[in-house]
Each structure stands twice: as structure tokens, then as C-alpha cells.
Design an enzyme around this catalytic site. Sequence first.
Site, short mmCIF file in Angstrom:
data_model
loop_
_atom_site.label_atom_id
_atom_site.label_comp_id
_atom_site.label_asym_id
_atom_site.label_seq_id
_atom_site.Cartn_x
_atom_site.Cartn_y
_atom_site.Cartn_z
N GLU A 1 -8.98 -10.17 3.63
CA GLU A 1 -9.12 -8.81 3.32
C GLU A 1 -10.70 -8.77 2.50
O GLU A 1 -10.66 -9.50 1.33
CB GLU A 1 -8.06 -8.03 2.40
CG GLU A 1 -8.33 -6.95 1.96
CD GLU A 1 -7.25 -5.78 1.42
OE1 GLU A 1 -6.20 -6.36 1.31
OE2 GLU A 1 -7.50 -4.59 1.13
N ASP B 1 5.81 -6.93 2.60
CA ASP B 1 4.84 -7.34 1.44
C ASP B 1 5.98 -7.63 0.22
O ASP B 1 6.81 -7.17 0.04
CB ASP B 1 4.06 -6.33 0.88
CG ASP B 1 2.62 -6.66 1.46
OD1 ASP B 1 2.04 -7.81 1.79
OD2 ASP B 1 1.63 -5.58 1.41
N GLU C 1 0.07 -12.38 -1.55
CA GLU C 1 -1.27 -12.65 -1.96
C GLU C 1 -1.60 -13.69 -3.04
O GLU C 1 -0.66 -14.09 -3.68
CB GLU C 1 -1.84 -11.45 -2.74
CG GLU C 1 -1.73 -10.09 -2.08
CD GLU C 1 -1.95 -8.82 -2.85
OE1 GLU C 1 -2.73 -8.96 -3.97
OE2 GLU C 1 -1.89 -7.69 -2.32
N SER D 1 0.86 -1.09 -0.09
CA SER D 1 -0.02 -0.22 -0.06
C SER D 1 0.87 1.20 0.08
O SER D 1 0.54 2.44 -0.40
CB SER D 1 -1.00 0.03 1.23
OG SER D 1 -0.10 -0.20 2.42
O1 KIV Z 1 -0.31 -3.38 1.63
C1 KIV Z 1 -1.17 -3.49 2.58
O2 KIV Z 1 -1.34 -2.31 3.33
C2 KIV Z 1 -1.96 -4.79 2.82
C3 KIV Z 1 -2.90 -4.54 3.85
C4 KIV Z 1 -4.04 -3.69 3.48
C5 KIV Z 1 -3.43 -5.98 4.32
O3 KIV Z 1 -1.49 -5.52 2.27
#
Ligand code: KIV
Length: 281
Positions: free
Chosen positions: A184, A85, A117, A47
Site C-alpha cells: 500500500e 483484517d 500489517e 477500514s
Molecule cells: O482495511 C483495509 O481496507 C485495508 C486495505 C486498504 C488494503 O487494509
Amino acid sequence: MSGRLTITQLAKKVGQGHKLTMLTAYDYPLASLVDEAGIDMILVGDSLGMVVLGYEDTLAVTMDDMVRHTQAVVRGAKRALVVADLPFLSYQTSVEDAVRNSGRLLQEGGAQAVKLEGGFHMLPAIEKLVASGIPGMGHLGLTPQSVNQMGGFAIQGREASGARRILEEALAIQEAGAFSLVLEGVPWQLAQLVTDKLTIPTIGIGAGPHCSGQVLVTYDILGLFDRFTPKFVKEYANLRETIGTALAAYREDVLSGSFPAQEHSFSMKQEQLELLGGEHK
Ligand code: KIV
């Protein structure tokens, strides 16, 4: 020994009936604030692309972006477990890419775990990560890296067939060795069912109150991201307004000459000033 929380301690907390707390951070100051607030896990989310780098979605975020921001977060957070991530196309391409890029997030970034993911297609990657000693967190439901495939940021699993697939994928991700699973943008009933069926903790975002823990984008709860606010966000502060007021006051002070004042200035001794041939105004 480091005082950082481990995946084993987090699982134990859930076993004792405690909820897990998780928030995103992307830099040193925010990470230290989140850490000092006692949050269990910090997600260096992709994000980042939307709330910090100003992109429309998360797809443009690169491995180098993630490594750089993970390093800053790890320097700021002393106690929270840091999960980074894996960005778009850093792991979907092959199991080897998944392991190599996860390794970068741990070795160069300093994270303790990675998040990826996807469902059934990701099982070989999750298995290989775990076999390589890299804790993996799954992410099902609304998966932002598939925004084009989903036709927008849409709630997933409202129909029985889609919900069944999410449940089956959740069980398979647990079986593959993931230590936790983000759910989510799914109906709360589905999130409750998945949480009841799994032994690993579920972390909800837009998934209702029955998950083992919750995560939100910190810029959303602090009112720092103005493009849109999803229904599942609770705003705990309006920092855009606070910052805007402070910046306007600074501008006014400079224009009016009331800043900088004497107390913000340095002086030189009178004799030095005389040597220079200057005088007080
Ligand atoms: O990238 C992010 O902030 C996320 C969250 C919304 C779970 O994957």
C-alpha cells in the site's frame, strides 16, 4: 463441496498470467454485490472503522467488530475468498494473541484467511499462523495501524534505504509462509521490483499497475465516503449523490402527501369496515 475460491486456485490464476481482483466489504448486501461481480477476494478491512463506523483512523476497531462484520460478509459472499483484517493490538502483543484472534476470525467469523500489517516484527506470528493452518496475508508500505508512527498517511519507500527495507521485509514475509502480500502507498517502481522478486502474489493499493492484483476500498470507488479521496482511487459511481437525490425525493413525497399512495396500502373488506362503524373518506 463449497464453490469458494482457495489460496491454491488464486496462486494458479496468477501463474497463468491473470490479475487478481480484491475489494473490501463490511456487510451482507455489499458482500453479495462484490461476490456477484466476480471479484476473487473480499477483504473485511479494518477500514471499517473509517468508512462505516466514522472514526478518524482504524485504531479503534475491535476484534468483536471484526468478527461481527466478517460473519455478515461470509453470509453474503458465496464464491470469493474472504480475508479478515486483524485489528490494532490484536496481534502485535504476542504470537499467542495473533493465533487466538486469527482463530476467532476463522472459527466465529467464517473467514478463510487473515491479514496483518508489518514487517520483520511480524515474522514469528506469520510462521505460527501458517503452522496452525491459518493462511496469512502480509501488508507493507503505508500501514494505517502505524499512522501515528509514520506521522500521517504518507507514501512509504520513496528513498532507496526505505525501499530496500520494504523489499527485504517482503522476501522475509514470503519466507515465513504468507500466501500473498498487500503493498500500500509505495512508488510503482518499488512495487514492480517486489512483485518481480516474489513468487507469492502482490496485491497493490496505491502501488501502481505492476502488482499481481489490486484492492480498493469499495466505499471509495462507489463514491460513498466523502471525507477524502486518495489519489490512487478511481471513482466508478457517485452513490452519495444518487442516494441523496432518492432521500430528498422521499421527503418531498411524504410532505406533499403523494406517498404512500393507494398501491402502497392495504385494505379491509366493506362489511368489516361497517362492523367497525367506519366509512370511506
Ligand atoms: O482495511 C483495509 O481496507 C485495508 C486495505 C486498504 C488494503 O487494509
